[in-house]
Design a protein around this motif. Sequence first.
Motif, short mmCIF file in Angstrom:
data_model
loop_
_atom_site.label_atom_id
_atom_site.label_comp_id
_atom_site.label_asym_id
_atom_site.label_seq_id
_atom_site.Cartn_x
_atom_site.Cartn_y
_atom_site.Cartn_z
N PRO A 17 0.79 -1.23 0.00
CA PRO A 17 0.00 0.00 0.00
C PRO A 17 0.83 1.28 0.00
CG PRO A 17 -0.28 -1.21 2.06
CD PRO A 17 0.55 -2.05 1.18
N VAL A 18 0.38 2.21 -0.82
CA VAL A 18 0.97 3.55 -0.91
C VAL A 18 -0.15 4.54 -0.62
CG1 VAL A 18 2.04 5.22 -2.46
CG2 VAL A 18 2.66 2.81 -2.60
N THR A 19 0.12 5.51 0.25
CA THR A 19 -0.88 6.51 0.61
C THR A 19 -0.48 7.86 0.06
OG1 THR A 19 -1.48 5.26 2.58
CG2 THR A 19 -2.10 7.58 2.55
N VAL A 20 -1.47 8.59 -0.43
CA VAL A 20 -1.28 9.89 -1.08
C VAL A 20 -1.43 11.00 -0.04
CG1 VAL A 20 -2.29 11.46 -2.78
CG2 VAL A 20 -2.16 9.02 -3.27
N ILE A 21 -0.55 11.98 -0.11
CA ILE A 21 -0.66 13.19 0.72
C ILE A 21 -1.05 14.32 -0.22
CG2 ILE A 21 0.64 14.83 2.15
CD1 ILE A 21 2.44 12.46 2.92
N PRO A 22 -2.08 15.07 0.04
CA PRO A 22 -2.71 15.35 1.33
C PRO A 22 -4.01 14.60 1.61
CG PRO A 22 -3.38 17.04 -0.20
CD PRO A 22 -2.48 16.07 -0.96
N CYS A 23 -4.60 13.87 0.68
CA CYS A 23 -5.95 13.33 0.88
C CYS A 23 -5.98 12.01 1.64
CB CYS A 23 -6.64 13.17 -0.46
SG CYS A 23 -5.84 12.00 -1.57
N ALA A 24 -4.88 11.29 1.73
CA ALA A 24 -4.74 10.03 2.49
C ALA A 24 -5.47 8.85 1.85
CB ALA A 24 -5.17 10.20 3.94
N HIS A 25 -5.78 8.91 0.56
CA HIS A 25 -6.31 7.72 -0.12
C HIS A 25 -5.15 6.77 -0.38
CE1 HIS A 25 -9.71 10.48 -1.36
NE2 HIS A 25 -10.28 9.49 -0.68
N SER A 26 -5.45 5.46 -0.33
CA SER A 26 -4.41 4.45 -0.51
C SER A 26 -4.66 3.61 -1.74
CB SER A 26 -4.33 3.55 0.72
OG SER A 26 -3.92 4.29 1.84
N TYR A 27 -3.57 3.23 -2.39
CA TYR A 27 -3.60 2.42 -3.60
C TYR A 27 -2.49 1.38 -3.51
CZ TYR A 27 -6.08 6.51 -5.32
OH TYR A 27 -6.96 7.54 -5.48
N CYS A 28 -2.57 0.36 -4.38
CA CYS A 28 -1.46 -0.59 -4.50
C CYS A 28 -0.26 0.13 -5.11
CB CYS A 28 -1.84 -1.75 -5.44
SG CYS A 28 -3.26 -2.70 -4.93
N ARG A 29 0.93 -0.30 -4.77
CA ARG A 29 2.12 0.33 -5.35
C ARG A 29 2.08 0.24 -6.87
NH1 ARG A 29 6.58 2.19 -3.58
NH2 ARG A 29 6.49 1.25 -1.53
N SER A 30 1.66 -0.90 -7.41
CA SER A 30 1.63 -1.05 -8.87
C SER A 30 0.57 -0.15 -9.49
CB SER A 30 1.39 -2.50 -9.25
OG SER A 30 0.16 -2.96 -8.74
N CYS A 31 -0.54 0.10 -8.82
CA CYS A 31 -1.57 1.01 -9.34
C CYS A 31 -1.09 2.46 -9.31
CB CYS A 31 -2.87 0.88 -8.54
SG CYS A 31 -3.69 -0.69 -8.77
N LYS A 32 -0.22 2.77 -8.38
CA LYS A 32 0.31 4.12 -8.24
C LYS A 32 1.04 4.57 -9.50
CE LYS A 32 4.14 6.17 -5.83
NZ LYS A 32 5.04 6.03 -6.92
N LYS A 33 1.56 3.62 -10.26
CA LYS A 33 2.31 3.97 -11.47
C LYS A 33 1.46 4.75 -12.46
CE LYS A 33 5.39 0.04 -11.10
NZ LYS A 33 5.79 -1.25 -11.67
N GLY A 34 0.16 4.63 -12.37
CA GLY A 34 -0.72 5.31 -13.31
C GLY A 34 -1.11 6.72 -12.91
N TYR A 35 -0.61 7.20 -11.80
CA TYR A 35 -0.97 8.55 -11.34
C TYR A 35 -0.58 9.60 -12.39
CZ TYR A 35 -1.55 6.96 -6.52
OH TYR A 35 -1.97 6.33 -5.38
N MET A 36 -1.43 10.57 -12.49
CA MET A 36 -1.17 11.67 -13.42
C MET A 36 -0.87 12.95 -12.62
SD MET A 36 -1.53 10.18 -16.32
CE MET A 36 -1.69 11.48 -17.49
#
Length: 75
Positions: A17-36
Motif C-alpha cells: 500500500p501507498v498513501t497519497v498526501i494530502p488526501c490520504a487515499h491508498s492504492y497498491c504500489r503497482s496502481c500508483k504507477k498510473g498517477y497523473m
Amino acid sequence: MKNYIICKLCHQELKEPVTVIPCAHSYCRSCKKGYMGYCFICGPDEQIEATYANMLLIPMIGLFKKTCEIRELFK
C-alpha cells in the motif's frame, strides 16, 4: 474496515500500500504507477504533494483477514 484495505483503482486487496498526501487515499504500489499527478478519487483539483509506503496497513490487512476466517468458523 473492508473499505480501507481495498485499492480504490483495481478494487483488489491492497498490495504494498501507498498513501497519497494530502488526501490520504491508498492504492497498491503497482496502481500508483498510473498517477497523473493527482489522486484518482479526488480528481485533478487535488494535486499530490507526496506519497509514502503505508506500512501500518499491512498488519491491518492481515488482522482483518484472520478475523474474517474466525467468523467463518463460527457460522
